[in-house]
Design a protein around this motif. Sequence first.
Motif, PDB file in Angstrom:
ATOM      1  N   SER A  81     -84.056  69.174 -71.280  1.00  0.00           N
ATOM      2  CA  SER A  81     -82.809  69.626 -71.916  1.00  0.00           C
ATOM      3  C   SER A  81     -83.074  71.015 -72.826  1.00  0.00           C
ATOM      4  O   SER A  81     -84.041  71.179 -73.491  1.00  0.00           O
ATOM      5  CB  SER A  81     -81.979  68.764 -73.022  1.00  0.00           C
ATOM      6  OG  SER A  81     -81.051  69.463 -73.509  1.00  0.00           O
ATOM      7  N   HIS A  82     -82.249  72.048 -72.442  1.00  0.00           N
ATOM      8  CA  HIS A  82     -82.499  73.299 -73.077  1.00  0.00           C
ATOM      9  C   HIS A  82     -81.064  73.524 -73.982  1.00  0.00           C
ATOM     10  O   HIS A  82     -80.724  74.703 -74.185  1.00  0.00           O
ATOM     11  CB  HIS A  82     -82.563  74.401 -72.171  1.00  0.00           C
ATOM     12  CG  HIS A  82     -84.042  74.300 -71.346  1.00  0.00           C
ATOM     13  ND1 HIS A  82     -85.221  74.232 -72.143  1.00  0.00           N
ATOM     14  CD2 HIS A  82     -84.248  73.876 -70.143  1.00  0.00           C
ATOM     15  CE1 HIS A  82     -86.017  74.134 -71.245  1.00  0.00           C
ATOM     16  NE2 HIS A  82     -85.630  73.828 -69.989  1.00  0.00           N
ATOM     17  N   SER A  83     -80.106  72.574 -73.897  1.00  0.00           N
ATOM     18  CA  SER A  83     -78.890  72.637 -74.530  1.00  0.00           C
ATOM     19  C   SER A  83     -79.035  72.683 -76.133  1.00  0.00           C
ATOM     20  O   SER A  83     -79.859  71.967 -76.623  1.00  0.00           O
ATOM     21  CB  SER A  83     -78.007  71.506 -74.093  1.00  0.00           C
ATOM     22  OG  SER A  83     -76.701  71.248 -74.907  1.00  0.00           O
ATOM     23  N   ASP A  84     -77.731  73.072 -76.757  1.00  0.00           N
ATOM     24  CA  ASP A  84     -77.940  73.131 -78.121  1.00  0.00           C
ATOM     25  C   ASP A  84     -77.049  71.718 -78.634  1.00  0.00           C
ATOM     26  O   ASP A  84     -77.597  71.194 -79.585  1.00  0.00           O
ATOM     27  CB  ASP A  84     -77.091  73.995 -78.753  1.00  0.00           C
ATOM     28  CG  ASP A  84     -77.668  75.504 -78.667  1.00  0.00           C
ATOM     29  OD1 ASP A  84     -78.818  75.637 -78.432  1.00  0.00           O
ATOM     30  OD2 ASP A  84     -76.603  76.599 -78.701  1.00  0.00           O
ATOM     31  N   LYS A  85     -76.725  70.975 -77.631  1.00  0.00           N
ATOM     32  CA  LYS A  85     -76.224  69.536 -78.022  1.00  0.00           C
ATOM     33  C   LYS A  85     -77.137  68.391 -77.680  1.00  0.00           C
ATOM     34  O   LYS A  85     -77.967  68.771 -76.618  1.00  0.00           O
ATOM     35  CB  LYS A  85     -74.918  69.366 -77.095  1.00  0.00           C
ATOM     36  CG  LYS A  85     -73.657  70.460 -77.724  1.00  0.00           C
ATOM     37  CD  LYS A  85     -72.200  69.577 -77.466  1.00  0.00           C
ATOM     38  CE  LYS A  85     -71.413  70.413 -77.854  1.00  0.00           C
ATOM     39  NZ  LYS A  85     -71.178  70.464 -79.584  1.00  0.00           N
ATOM     40  N   ILE A  86     -77.195  67.523 -78.350  1.00  0.00           N
ATOM     41  CA  ILE A  86     -78.137  66.598 -78.037  1.00  0.00           C
ATOM     42  C   ILE A  86     -77.515  65.780 -76.887  1.00  0.00           C
ATOM     43  O   ILE A  86     -76.536  65.438 -76.664  1.00  0.00           O
ATOM     44  CB  ILE A  86     -78.152  65.528 -79.296  1.00  0.00           C
ATOM     45  CG1 ILE A  86     -78.898  66.380 -80.714  1.00  0.00           C
ATOM     46  CG2 ILE A  86     -79.203  64.329 -78.868  1.00  0.00           C
ATOM     47  CD1 ILE A  86     -78.857  65.673 -81.785  1.00  0.00           C
ATOM     48  N   GLY A  87     -78.711  65.395 -76.000  1.00  0.00           N
ATOM     49  CA  GLY A  87     -78.324  64.415 -74.906  1.00  0.00           C
ATOM     50  C   GLY A  87     -79.502  63.777 -74.189  1.00  0.00           C
ATOM     51  O   GLY A  87     -80.644  64.106 -75.111  1.00  0.00           O
ATOM     52  N   LEU A  88     -79.692  63.205 -73.066  1.00  0.00           N
ATOM     53  CA  LEU A  88     -80.739  62.877 -72.226  1.00  0.00           C
ATOM     54  C   LEU A  88     -81.678  64.035 -72.212  1.00  0.00           C
ATOM     55  O   LEU A  88     -81.312  65.029 -71.659  1.00  0.00           O
ATOM     56  CB  LEU A  88     -80.531  62.143 -71.162  1.00  0.00           C
ATOM     57  CG  LEU A  88     -80.153  60.655 -71.156  1.00  0.00           C
ATOM     58  CD1 LEU A  88     -79.494  60.448 -69.867  1.00  0.00           C
ATOM     59  CD2 LEU A  88     -81.388  59.778 -71.448  1.00  0.00           C
TER      60      LEU A  88
END
Length: 157
Positions: A81-88
């Motif tokens: 993941s490279h998102s600012d939001k937490i996820g898998l």
Amino acid sequence: MEEKNKIYLTQETIKKYEEEKWHLINVERPAVILEIKEARQQGDLSENAEYDAAREKQGQIEDRITELENILSNAISIQESHSDKIGLGSVVRILNQSTGKERTFKIVGSFDTDPTQNKISYESPLAKSIIGFSKGDVVEIDAPDKYTTKILSVNDK
């Protein structure tokens, strides 16, 4: 594929399971078939411990192949993941506001969970509570002993 049948795995684990399946099919299965053949040549199968052991081993190999095929057919690869939001796939650093302790971990699928490697399941109370949040958010963790945590970073951001 139904939601309940999905199995989230890292690419590394998918590769490991594919290699294990290949080894079982191409190395272990032929070897145990040979063991069974050799044990049969010893005569009376009713009192042939080698034959019984080889058949038992064959059953275990076939069961594991079936299990791996089921896992792999339902596998969904977790991407980094490279998102600012937490996820898998997110790497998260949090601060437990009750204890003052910082903790860094990666959110992974259940089959990849390994606390010694700081990999927690997306199904854990901690992960369930913080998925969708971002750096700076303060979140109450819905665990048996509720506590509050501050998200310090998500994917090193």
